[in-house]
Motif scaffolding. Structure first.
Motif, short mmCIF file in Angstrom:
data_model
loop_
_atom_site.label_atom_id
_atom_site.label_comp_id
_atom_site.label_asym_id
_atom_site.label_seq_id
_atom_site.Cartn_x
_atom_site.Cartn_y
_atom_site.Cartn_z
N ALA A 141 -20.54 -6.17 7.42
CA ALA A 141 -19.61 -5.75 8.47
C ALA A 141 -20.34 -5.64 9.81
CB ALA A 141 -18.96 -4.42 8.09
N LYS A 142 -21.57 -5.16 9.77
CA LYS A 142 -22.35 -5.05 11.02
C LYS A 142 -22.65 -6.43 11.59
CE LYS A 142 -26.73 -3.20 12.79
NZ LYS A 142 -27.96 -2.43 12.45
N HIS A 143 -23.06 -7.38 10.75
CA HIS A 143 -23.30 -8.75 11.23
C HIS A 143 -22.03 -9.33 11.85
CE1 HIS A 143 -27.25 -8.74 9.67
NE2 HIS A 143 -26.98 -9.01 8.40
N ALA A 144 -20.89 -9.06 11.23
CA ALA A 144 -19.63 -9.60 11.74
C ALA A 144 -19.29 -9.01 13.10
CB ALA A 144 -18.51 -9.32 10.74
N ARG A 145 -19.52 -7.72 13.27
CA ARG A 145 -19.25 -7.10 14.58
C ARG A 145 -20.13 -7.71 15.65
NH1 ARG A 145 -19.31 -2.41 11.32
NH2 ARG A 145 -21.35 -1.76 12.10
N HIS A 146 -21.39 -7.95 15.30
CA HIS A 146 -22.30 -8.56 16.28
C HIS A 146 -21.89 -9.99 16.60
CE1 HIS A 146 -25.04 -5.30 16.81
NE2 HIS A 146 -25.42 -5.28 15.55
N LEU A 147 -21.42 -10.72 15.60
CA LEU A 147 -20.95 -12.09 15.85
C LEU A 147 -19.81 -12.08 16.88
CD1 LEU A 147 -20.17 -14.76 13.14
CD2 LEU A 147 -18.57 -14.32 14.97
N GLY A 177 -14.97 -6.44 11.18
CA GLY A 177 -16.12 -6.32 10.29
C GLY A 177 -15.71 -6.05 8.85
N GLU A 178 -14.73 -5.18 8.66
CA GLU A 178 -14.28 -4.87 7.31
C GLU A 178 -13.61 -6.07 6.65
OE1 GLU A 178 -15.06 -2.13 5.72
OE2 GLU A 178 -16.15 -1.54 7.53
N ARG A 179 -12.84 -6.83 7.43
CA ARG A 179 -12.18 -8.01 6.87
C ARG A 179 -13.20 -9.08 6.48
NH1 ARG A 179 -9.29 -10.71 10.32
NH2 ARG A 179 -9.61 -9.47 12.22
N VAL A 180 -14.23 -9.22 7.29
CA VAL A 180 -15.27 -10.21 6.98
C VAL A 180 -16.10 -9.76 5.78
CG1 VAL A 180 -17.35 -11.34 7.85
CG2 VAL A 180 -15.36 -11.10 9.33
N ALA A 182 -15.00 -8.29 3.27
CA ALA A 182 -14.20 -8.64 2.08
C ALA A 182 -14.14 -10.14 1.86
CB ALA A 182 -12.78 -8.07 2.24
N ASP A 183 -14.19 -10.91 2.97
CA ASP A 183 -14.11 -12.37 2.86
C ASP A 183 -14.83 -12.98 4.07
OD1 ASP A 183 -13.53 -15.03 2.62
OD2 ASP A 183 -11.35 -14.82 2.83
N PRO A 184 -16.09 -13.39 3.91
CA PRO A 184 -16.86 -13.91 5.05
C PRO A 184 -16.24 -15.10 5.75
CG PRO A 184 -18.31 -13.40 3.22
CD PRO A 184 -16.91 -13.26 2.70
N SER A 185 -15.37 -15.87 5.06
CA SER A 185 -14.76 -17.03 5.70
C SER A 185 -13.84 -16.64 6.85
CB SER A 185 -13.98 -17.86 4.67
OG SER A 185 -12.85 -17.15 4.20
N VAL A 186 -13.44 -15.37 6.91
CA VAL A 186 -12.60 -14.89 8.00
C VAL A 186 -13.30 -15.07 9.35
CG1 VAL A 186 -11.59 -12.79 9.01
CG2 VAL A 186 -11.32 -13.27 6.57
N ALA A 187 -14.63 -15.09 9.36
CA ALA A 187 -15.37 -15.18 10.61
C ALA A 187 -15.37 -16.60 11.19
CB ALA A 187 -16.82 -14.73 10.40
N LEU A 188 -15.16 -17.61 10.36
CA LEU A 188 -15.28 -18.98 10.84
C LEU A 188 -14.26 -19.35 11.93
CD1 LEU A 188 -16.75 -21.64 10.68
CD2 LEU A 188 -15.26 -22.31 8.79
N PRO A 189 -12.98 -19.00 11.79
CA PRO A 189 -12.04 -19.34 12.88
C PRO A 189 -12.42 -18.72 14.22
CG PRO A 189 -10.84 -18.76 10.89
CD PRO A 189 -12.28 -18.43 10.63
#
Length: 243
Positions: A141-147, A177-180, A182-189
């Motif tokens: 979740a932290k990596h996703a927020r930074h992305l 971050g929480e959604r990613v 659960a499913d990292p592919s959420v970050a791609l779009p």
């Protein structure tokens, strides 16, 4: 290194972004000037000092300039902090803030911010399949927020020449971050959206940074921290030299 050598220092990271939650670390970033005479010997001083108690990174003035000219997002935020987050702000540090726009360039901002965001995505892709331990989920979740933050801030710099450190809606970043997690592919779009935005939107930045203000500032720093050696006595005269 003594406190008098610090030129600029402040609170960065999640606290600065407005993303800190209970238990979040407080990160500090700063730059210092090595005594000028120490730069001329066989063994030059360390260019960075990193500690974990407290969490603090300090870069020597020349190294910080090189990082900023290269578009490094972590280095860049030091000169765009809200006033209340600075803990050390000397006249030379103030001068650096004044020339911050000269460090920017379209090509390097795009490469650095999108590059860092892509690195964050690769980390998300590399997560193990199956149930995650709580600590692993928090890390993802932290990596996703930074992305998301890097993409947003990079595009802002690219299109406006300005950098807003504090995010507008922290809950939006935490929810992402929480959604990613659960499913990292959420970050791609999101990553693809910003890649396209960089392609389609006009930039206010020049193709290359203007190094002249940084060079002039660094020379002022070297002059300020130069302490002349004691006069050379007769016994130290160079053989064959003129008197």
């Amino acid at each position: 290194m003594t406190l008098r050598h610090l030129l600029l220092s402040g609170i960065v990271g999640s606290t600065a972004y407005g993303l800190a939650r209970a238990g979040s670390d407080v990160d500090r970033l700063g730059l210092f000037a090595a005594p000028t005479e120490e730069l001329h010997g066989l063994h030059t001083p360390k260019e960075s000092h990193v500690t974990t108690a407290p969490d603090r990174t300090l870069h020597e003035a020349a190294k910080w300039c090189r990082l900023a000219l290269g578009g490094n997002p972590t280095a860049m935020e030091l000169v765009w902090l809200p006033d209340e987050l600075y803990e050390v702000r000397t006249p030379l540090g103030e001068e650096l803030i004044g020339i911050r726009a000269s460090f920017l360039s379209a090509r390097r901002v795009r490469a650095a911010y999108l590059g860092y965001a892509t690195q964050q995505f690769r980390r998300l892709e590399g997560r193990a399949e199956g149930p995650l331990a709580p600590e692993a989920g928090r890390r993802i979740a932290k990596h996703a927020r930074h992305l998301k933050r890097l993409c947003h801030q990079g595009l802002e710099l690219y299109t406006t020449g300005r950098l807003t450190i504090r995010v507008e809606n922290p809950d939006e970043y935490h929810d992402f971050g929480e959604r990613v997690a659960a499913d990292p592919s959420v970050a791609l779009p999101l990553l693809r959206f910003y890649e396209n935005a960089f392609d389609e939107r006009a930039t206010v930045l020049s193709e290359h940074p203007d190094e002249a203000p940084a060079e002039a500032w660094l020379r002022r720093v070297r002059a300020h921290f130069y302490v002349p050696d004691a006069p050379v006595g007769p016994s130290a005269a160079v053989p064959g030299g003129q008197s």
